[in-house]
Design a protein around this motif. Structure first.
Motif, PDB file in Angstrom:
ATOM      1  N   MET A   1       0.803  -1.285  -0.112  1.00 55.26           N
ATOM      2  CA  MET A   1      -0.086  -0.013  -0.100  1.00 55.26           C
ATOM      3  C   MET A   1       0.771   1.303   0.095  1.00 55.26           C
ATOM      4  O   MET A   1       0.634   2.154  -0.698  1.00 55.26           O
ATOM      5  N   ALA A   2       2.088   1.361   0.636  1.00 49.59           N
ATOM      6  CA  ALA A   2       2.924   2.550   0.719  1.00 49.59           C
ATOM      7  C   ALA A   2       3.524   2.716  -0.654  1.00 49.59           C
ATOM      8  O   ALA A   2       3.415   3.721  -1.129  1.00 49.59           O
TER       9      ALA A   2
ATOM     10  N   LEU B   1       0.699   4.489  -2.440  1.00 50.91           N
ATOM     11  CA  LEU B   1       0.652   6.001  -2.139  1.00 50.91           C
ATOM     12  C   LEU B   1       1.840   6.694  -2.791  1.00 50.91           C
ATOM     13  O   LEU B   1       1.623   7.995  -2.943  1.00 50.91           O
ATOM     14  N   THR B   2       3.011   6.311  -2.709  1.00 49.29           N
ATOM     15  CA  THR B   2       4.270   6.888  -3.083  1.00 49.29           C
ATOM     16  C   THR B   2       3.974   7.155  -4.644  1.00 49.29           C
ATOM     17  O   THR B   2       4.266   8.307  -5.265  1.00 49.29           O
ATOM     18  N   GLU B   3       3.294   6.532  -5.330  1.00 50.62           N
ATOM     19  CA  GLU B   3       2.685   6.694  -6.740  1.00 50.62           C
ATOM     20  C   GLU B   3       1.995   7.851  -7.130  1.00 50.62           C
ATOM     21  O   GLU B   3       1.976   8.675  -7.774  1.00 50.62           O
TER      22      GLU B   3
ATOM     23  N   THR C   1       1.679  10.261  -4.421  1.00 51.28           N
ATOM     24  CA  THR C   1       2.165  11.536  -3.876  1.00 51.28           C
ATOM     25  C   THR C   1       3.608  11.875  -4.447  1.00 51.28           C
ATOM     26  O   THR C   1       4.079  13.135  -3.796  1.00 51.28           O
TER      27      THR C   1
ATOM     28  N   LEU D   1      -2.088  12.379   2.466  1.00 53.19           N
ATOM     29  CA  LEU D   1      -1.745  10.661   1.825  1.00 53.19           C
ATOM     30  C   LEU D   1      -0.255  10.606   2.077  1.00 53.19           C
ATOM     31  O   LEU D   1       0.022   9.382   2.299  1.00 53.19           O
ATOM     32  N   THR D   2       0.564  11.650   1.950  1.00 53.76           N
ATOM     33  CA  THR D   2       2.027  11.547   2.374  1.00 53.76           C
ATOM     34  C   THR D   2       2.156  10.821   3.850  1.00 53.76           C
ATOM     35  O   THR D   2       2.833   9.967   4.041  1.00 53.76           O
TER      36      THR D   2
ATOM     37  N   THR E   1      -0.151   9.253   5.666  1.00 52.39           N
ATOM     38  CA  THR E   1      -0.404   7.893   5.511  1.00 52.39           C
ATOM     39  C   THR E   1       0.682   7.153   4.905  1.00 52.39           C
ATOM     40  O   THR E   1       0.745   6.024   5.477  1.00 52.39           O
ATOM     41  N   ARG E   2       1.228   7.354   3.928  1.00 53.64           N
ATOM     42  CA  ARG E   2       2.194   6.415   3.284  1.00 53.64           C
ATOM     43  C   ARG E   2       3.492   6.428   4.299  1.00 53.64           C
ATOM     44  O   ARG E   2       3.704   5.337   4.379  1.00 53.64           O
ATOM     45  N   ASN E   3       3.634   7.611   4.876  1.00 54.51           N
ATOM     46  CA  ASN E   3       5.011   7.380   5.677  1.00 54.51           C
ATOM     47  C   ASN E   3       4.598   6.436   7.029  1.00 54.51           C
ATOM     48  O   ASN E   3       5.596   5.765   7.206  1.00 54.51           O
TER      49      ASN E   3
ATOM     50  N   ALA F   1       4.843   2.761   5.813  1.00 52.74           N
ATOM     51  CA  ALA F   1       6.266   2.298   5.275  1.00 52.74           C
ATOM     52  C   ALA F   1       6.882   2.029   6.519  1.00 52.74           C
ATOM     53  O   ALA F   1       7.859   1.227   6.601  1.00 52.74           O
TER      54      ALA F   1
END
Length: 118
Positions: free
Chosen positions: A1-2, A5-7, A9, A60-61, A63-65, A68
């Protein structure tokens, strides 16, 4: 999922960056049209790009962090007993273990691989 979300953000080539570029280009286009509503439309598009898209990107960043940095086992995933049959289509969803080394999926028949896609 991370990774997904990287794609979304990524600052220089992510989906949200591309959307921001489209909104900005559309705002610049409306600036040059000259109709009475066009300056309002341009300001609104810039507002969406600057404020709303910025907030979405920040959330979103974050959440991604958070994802990760998580090293806990995935919720709902059962412990691998290595009892999953090799023919099981959803093996990775059931078993967290990597597939045994040396097992490579068979390539498609030549007639299917060379044919045009529709």
């Amino acid at each position: 999922m991370a990774g997904v979300l990287t794609e979304l953000t990524a600052w220089h080539d992510g989906v949200l960056d591309a959307l921001e570029q489209v909104l900005t280009a559309t705002a610049e286009f409306h600036d040059g049209l000259g109709d009475g509503a066009d300056p309002f439309t341009a300001r609104r598009l810039r507002h969406l790009a600057d404020k709303h898209l910025g907030n979405i990107r920040a959330d979103l960043t974050y959440t991604r962090n958070a994802l990760a940095d998580r090293h806990a086992p995935r919720p709902g995933r059962s412990a691998c007993t290595e009892q999953v049959p090799a023919t099981e289509r959803e093996r990775s969803a059931v078993c967290a273990c990597p597939p045994p080394s040396g097992t490579v999926p068979a390539p498609p028949p030549p007639s299917l691989a060379a044919g045009p896609r529709r």
